[in-house]
Design an enzyme around this catalytic site. Structure first.
Site, PDB file in Angstrom:
ATOM      1  N   ASP A 191       0.766  -1.175   0.083  1.00  0.00           N
ATOM      2  CA  ASP A 191      -0.035   0.001  -0.122  1.00  0.00           C
ATOM      3  C   ASP A 191       0.869   1.211  -0.106  1.00  0.00           C
ATOM      4  OD1 ASP A 191      -2.182   1.372  -0.051  1.00  0.00           O
ATOM      5  OD2 ASP A 191      -2.701   1.166   2.115  1.00  0.00           O
ATOM      6  N   LYS A 194       2.841   3.359  -5.870  1.00  0.00           N
ATOM      7  CA  LYS A 194       2.193   2.257  -6.756  1.00  0.00           C
ATOM      8  C   LYS A 194       3.252   1.723  -7.937  1.00  0.00           C
ATOM      9  CE  LYS A 194      -1.199   3.329  -4.284  1.00  0.00           C
ATOM     10  NZ  LYS A 194      -1.143   2.443  -3.130  1.00  0.00           N
ATOM     11  N   ASP A 220      -3.055  -3.252  -2.572  1.00  0.00           N
ATOM     12  CA  ASP A 220      -4.181  -2.217  -2.183  1.00  0.00           C
ATOM     13  C   ASP A 220      -4.344  -1.152  -3.356  1.00  0.00           C
ATOM     14  OD1 ASP A 220      -6.492  -0.764  -1.618  1.00  0.00           O
ATOM     15  OD2 ASP A 220      -5.711   0.561  -0.159  1.00  0.00           O
ATOM     16  N   ASN A 221      -5.322  -0.714  -4.053  1.00  0.00           N
ATOM     17  CA  ASN A 221      -5.528   0.539  -5.076  1.00  0.00           C
ATOM     18  C   ASN A 221      -5.244  -0.230  -6.257  1.00  0.00           C
ATOM     19  OD1 ASN A 221      -4.292   2.390  -2.403  1.00  0.00           O
ATOM     20  ND2 ASN A 221      -6.176   2.734  -3.239  1.00  0.00           N
ATOM     21  N   GLU A 250     -11.246   4.222  -1.343  1.00  0.00           N
ATOM     22  CA  GLU A 250     -11.601   4.613   0.222  1.00  0.00           C
ATOM     23  C   GLU A 250     -12.383   5.887   0.510  1.00  0.00           C
ATOM     24  OE1 GLU A 250      -7.003   4.819  -0.265  1.00  0.00           O
ATOM     25  OE2 GLU A 250      -8.615   3.255  -0.871  1.00  0.00           O
TER      26      GLU A 250
END
Length: 265
Positions: A191, A194, A220-221, A250
């Protein structure tokens, strides 16, 4: 004349407040790029200037005001309330947080690596579910965020379970075995930046041997902001079995999700 000018100013201020407080946030709820620019650039910059504080500091203040010391779940709840009612922040969030909780519970890891602590929200979620003898190492590049995260973790009463390390993931991953006596991680939560997902995964997998058969990567993401090169790798490599958990960015209605990848050896 003065009354007209005053009325115009008051009307303009009221319009701007309505746009800032309700209209624009409602619009960006459904557009990932706009949401990130609005919340992470415009609103954060404006509030930093007006309050002479940072978003992590404001989040910590919300924890200290609303969470019960020593109660991890109340810390998580206080941050979620802050982010939904006061000011958005890029934690994993309450919706995806439930997916994170379920994976942690399923894996029941003895060793966990988190890449990207931010203010400690997901760190607290993970640590609160670990057995007493488990070890969680979390890496944070930003020293200001790390300082806030330490206080959030301490408020949750989880300092004895967590080792927070400041620095770049690419520098620290090769040192983890020697520094902390870790042979391999049962669970890795990605997380952070990226563009570091894929190189850090390859670093753990190929150069440092920190993944064993059955190790789980949870990223995540992967849709927003997105990690296309990482998804391409874990979904097509014969060394992984991957599953996508669809959710939302989120505290918004923008599609996002978590990618769970089991290392097959």
């Amino acid at each position: 004349m003065w009354l007209t000018l005053l009325y115009s100013c008051a009307s303009g201020a009221a319009l701007l407040y309505v746009l800032y407080r309700w209209v624009i946030p409602s619009v960006v709820q459904y557009h990932g790029g706009l949401a990130l620019v609005w919340h992470d650039t415009i609103v954060e910059g404006l509030l930093n200037t007006l309050t002479q504080t940072t978003r992590p500091q404001r989040m910590l203040a919300a924890v200290q005001k609303n969470a019960t010391r020593g109660d991890p779940r109340s810390v998580v709840k206080a941050i979620d309330q802050f982010c939904r009612q006061k000011e958005w922040a890029m934690n994993v969030g309450d919706e995806k947080g439930c997916i994170l909780d379920s994976v942690v519970t399923e894996v029941n890891p003895a060793t966990v690596l988190e890449l990207g602590t931010y203010c400690g929200y997901s760190t607290v979620r993970i640590a609160s579910l670990l057995p007493p003898d488990a070890k969680l190492i979390t890496l944070e590049f930003n020293p200001h965020n790390a300082a806030i995260a330490r206080q959030v973790i301490a408020w949750a009463g989880l300092g004895d379970k967590i080792q927070l390390v400041e620095g770049a993931s690419g520098d620290w991953i090769p040192k983890l075995r020697e520094k902390f006596g870790i042979e391999a991680f049962d669970l890795v939560f990605l997380d952070h930046w990226k563009d570091r997902y894929l190189p850090d995964t390859k670093l753990m997998e190929q150069e440092c041997g920190l993944l064993r058969e059955g190790s789980v990567l949870l990223a995540d993401n992967v849709i927003c902001p997105g990690t296309p090169d990482y998804l391409e790798y874990v979904r097509h490599s014969p060394r992984y079995k991957s599953q996508y958990f669809r959710s939302h960015l989120e505290y918004t209605k923008v599609e996002d999700g978590l990618e769970k990848s089991v290392f097959l050896g």
